[in-house]
Design a protein around this motif. Structure first.
Motif, mmCIF file in Angstrom:
data_model
loop_
_atom_site.group_PDB
_atom_site.id
_atom_site.type_symbol
_atom_site.label_atom_id
_atom_site.label_comp_id
_atom_site.label_asym_id
_atom_site.label_seq_id
_atom_site.Cartn_x
_atom_site.Cartn_y
_atom_site.Cartn_z
ATOM 1 N N PRO A 269 -0.941 -3.221 -6.031
ATOM 2 C CA PRO A 269 -1.921 -3.071 -4.951
ATOM 3 C C PRO A 269 -3.319 -3.467 -5.412
ATOM 4 O O PRO A 269 -3.675 -3.290 -6.577
ATOM 5 N N GLY B 176 -4.599 -11.478 9.165
ATOM 6 C CA GLY B 176 -3.418 -11.024 8.415
ATOM 7 C C GLY B 176 -3.663 -11.001 6.918
ATOM 8 O O GLY B 176 -4.261 -11.926 6.369
ATOM 9 N N PRO C 42 -2.104 -9.778 2.803
ATOM 10 C CA PRO C 42 -0.894 -9.460 2.035
ATOM 11 C C PRO C 42 -0.590 -7.954 2.109
ATOM 12 O O PRO C 42 -1.504 -7.142 2.312
ATOM 13 N N ASP C 43 0.674 -7.588 1.927
ATOM 14 C CA ASP C 43 1.082 -6.181 2.051
ATOM 15 C C ASP C 43 0.426 -5.272 1.021
ATOM 16 O O ASP C 43 0.357 -4.057 1.209
ATOM 17 N N ASN C 44 0.003 -5.856 -0.107
ATOM 18 C CA ASN C 44 -0.562 -5.036 -1.183
ATOM 19 C C ASN C 44 -2.093 -5.037 -1.171
ATOM 20 O O ASN C 44 -2.732 -4.746 -2.162
ATOM 21 N N TRP D 159 -5.973 0.403 12.060
ATOM 22 C CA TRP D 159 -5.917 -0.294 10.770
ATOM 23 C C TRP D 159 -5.750 0.687 9.616
ATOM 24 O O TRP D 159 -5.967 0.329 8.461
ATOM 25 N N HIS E 85 -3.313 1.726 8.069
ATOM 26 C CA HIS E 85 -2.375 1.306 7.017
ATOM 27 C C HIS E 85 -3.059 0.431 5.967
ATOM 28 O O HIS E 85 -2.519 0.221 4.890
ATOM 29 N N LEU E 86 -4.250 -0.098 6.300
ATOM 30 C CA LEU E 86 -4.993 -0.915 5.332
ATOM 31 C C LEU E 86 -6.084 -0.118 4.623
ATOM 32 O O LEU E 86 -6.733 -0.629 3.706
ATOM 33 N N ARG F 102 -4.497 5.386 2.148
ATOM 34 C CA ARG F 102 -3.338 4.938 1.381
ATOM 35 C C ARG F 102 -3.273 5.641 0.023
ATOM 36 O O ARG F 102 -2.193 5.921 -0.482
#
Lengths: 380, 91
Positions: free
Chosen positions: A139, A161, A163-165, A295, A297-298, A303
């Motif tokens: 991450p 958009g 990246p997931d990390n 947002w 989740h970002l 997190r």
């Protein structure tokens, strides 16, 4: 430095127009009929241009042109730096804009964390941070700082958009609300504001109309060239003299009334304004930009469990308690009034954030030798 | 950082423009600019994004100050900030 000599030093493309504007400024300020008159700009690039092109000695003695909270690095408060430092010490990769790395938190900076082995990367754009994240599975937290001009880039990158990390620790700030705070400070007696041209490119000059109506002080939007700044100051002095409370746009080539609506729409699709502290100044209602719930989740604050406890193992520097950055950014003091300036606080070993950033008043005055030219402790 | 840096658009590929900044060709994102951008236009770049298309009549005046700053050593704060803006774009 005499005014004529100062004008001779001005590195203008059009020295005659520079001299004419400086003379007009002197005459207009004298026409106000009281002294001193204090005006404030809120942009590190304006202060750089004023210092870099030698404008300050050409200002009339009775006009105090003060840099307010216009350095995004400087107003990022210690608790925000602490969050980034704590994450870095917890082993999370951090990427952030250059000067943020050296800004002191309560007891440590990101540079301190890096010297202890934490992974802290300097980037010049969110795209570079995205590329770092995309290169590996770990991450990465982007410590997102800057005013609305930079927050719109964070917003656009999120909407396009990530990246997931990739996670965001937002310390973005919104300038218009802090102008309200400074305008209400009875000690600072700011009679007019110069607004930053490129920030107004995004927000539009109309954003200042409600401010002017509430506080009865004029606002002039200015560009960054020496002549732009002088012309804006002449206009602002005229408005103060004539008691005109309005917004005047002296940077029409870049700034419209509504601003960049495409960028604004993206900004408010991603962020919401919330109150928060600006370093050394005050709690600023609606001055901080946080990610909207959609947002979350970002959001690095959601997190990760950010453990601030370990920061308290080290005591804050004793010198930092003498730092007057907040008073400088509020227009109450100049760098020359600070006992640390140029002695215990220098660019290579800064005590306060204003000496760290290329947009900080102290750094700019130190690099360009402004304090010696205007006279240390010139304040009324 | 508030200064940004101007450059001339060489080509547009969707939301990316290839832009010439004083002889250096870089890639700039277009999601934030509020007018259509075409080759030959000048844009103002900030942290890797075009935030403004610079009107025709204003290009020469805008470029002059930057040309002066880019001739300066990086030790100059203002020149350093302009050069940082170039570092934020992709090659």
């Amino acid at each position: 430095v005499s005014r004529d000599a100062a004008i001779g030093e001005l590195k203008f493309r059009d020295p005659q127009r520079g001299a004419a504007l400086a003379a007009a400024l002197a005459k207009t300020v004298a026409g106000i009929g009281r002294a001193p008159v204090s005006v404030m700009h809120v942009c590190g690039s304006h202060e750089q241009a004023i210092a870099r092109f030698g404008l300050r000695p050409a200002f009339p003695r009775d006009l105090h042109v003060i840099m307010g909270p216009g350095c995004p690095v400087c107003i990022t408060d210690q608790p925000e730096v602490d969050e980034a430092v704590a994450l870095a010490r917890q082993g999370i990769r951090i990427a952030t804009y250059g000067d943020m790395v050296r800004v002191p938190g309560t007891a440590a900076s990101l540079a301190d964390a890096r010297s202890e082995g934490a992974r802290v990367e300097v980037v010049y754009s969110i795209d570079q941070a995205i590329a770092l994240a995309a290169a590996g599975p770990d991450p990465l937290v982007f410590f997102a700082t800057g005013f609305e001009t930079t927050a719109v880039a964070t917003a656009a990158a999120i909407l396009a958009g990530l990246p997931d990390n990739f996670f965001i620790l937002s310390a973005h700030k919104y300038i218009p609300p802090v102008m309200e705070i400074v305008a209400e400070m009875p000690e600072s007696r700011i009679e007019g504001f110069i607004a930053a041209g490129h920030a107004a490119t995004i927000t539009g000059w109309g954003v200042f109309e409600a401010f002017v109506a509430r506080h009865r002080v004029p606002v002039v939007v200015a560009g960054f060239e020496p002549l732009d700044i002088l012309a804006a100051l002449v206009r602002l002095a005229e408005m103060i003299r004539d008691r005109v409370c309005a917004v005047d746009n002296m940077f029409p080539r870049c700034v419209s009334r509504d601003g960049n609506l495409v960028a604004q729409r993206q900004l408010w699709e991603v962020f919401r304004p919330i109150g928060g502290r600006w370093r050394g100044i005050a709690h600023v209602p609606n001055g901080n930009l946080r990610l909207l719930d959609r947002w979350s989740h970002l959001d690095a604050r959601r997190r990760f469990a950010i453990d601030l406890n370990m920061l308290w193992d080290a005591a804050p520097s004793l010198l930092s308690q003498q730092c007057v950055c907040g008073d400088i950014m509020s227009g109450l003091k100049t760098p020359g009034d600070c006992p640390l300036f140029g002695a215990d606080c220098v660019p290579d070993n800064p005590v306060g954030a204003c000496m760290v950033s290329s947009e900080g008043t102290c750094r700019i005055w130190h690099e360009y030798g402004v304090a010696s030219r205007v006279g240390v402790g010139r304040e009324s | 950082m508030c200064l940004g840096v101007p450059g001339r658009v060489l080509e547009v590929q969707g939301t990316i423009a290839v832009v010439d900044f004083f002889g250096v060709s870089r890639r700039v994102r277009l999601e934030l600019v509020d007018e259509p951008v075409a080759p030959g236009d000048y844009i103002l770049n900030h942290v890797g994004f075009a935030i403004r298309r610079i009107p025709e009549g204003d290009i020469a005046g805008t470029l002059a100050m930057y040309e002066q700053l880019l001739r300066e050593a990086e030790a100059d704060l203002m020149a350093g900030d302009v050069k940082s803006e170039l570092k934020g774009t992709r090659s």
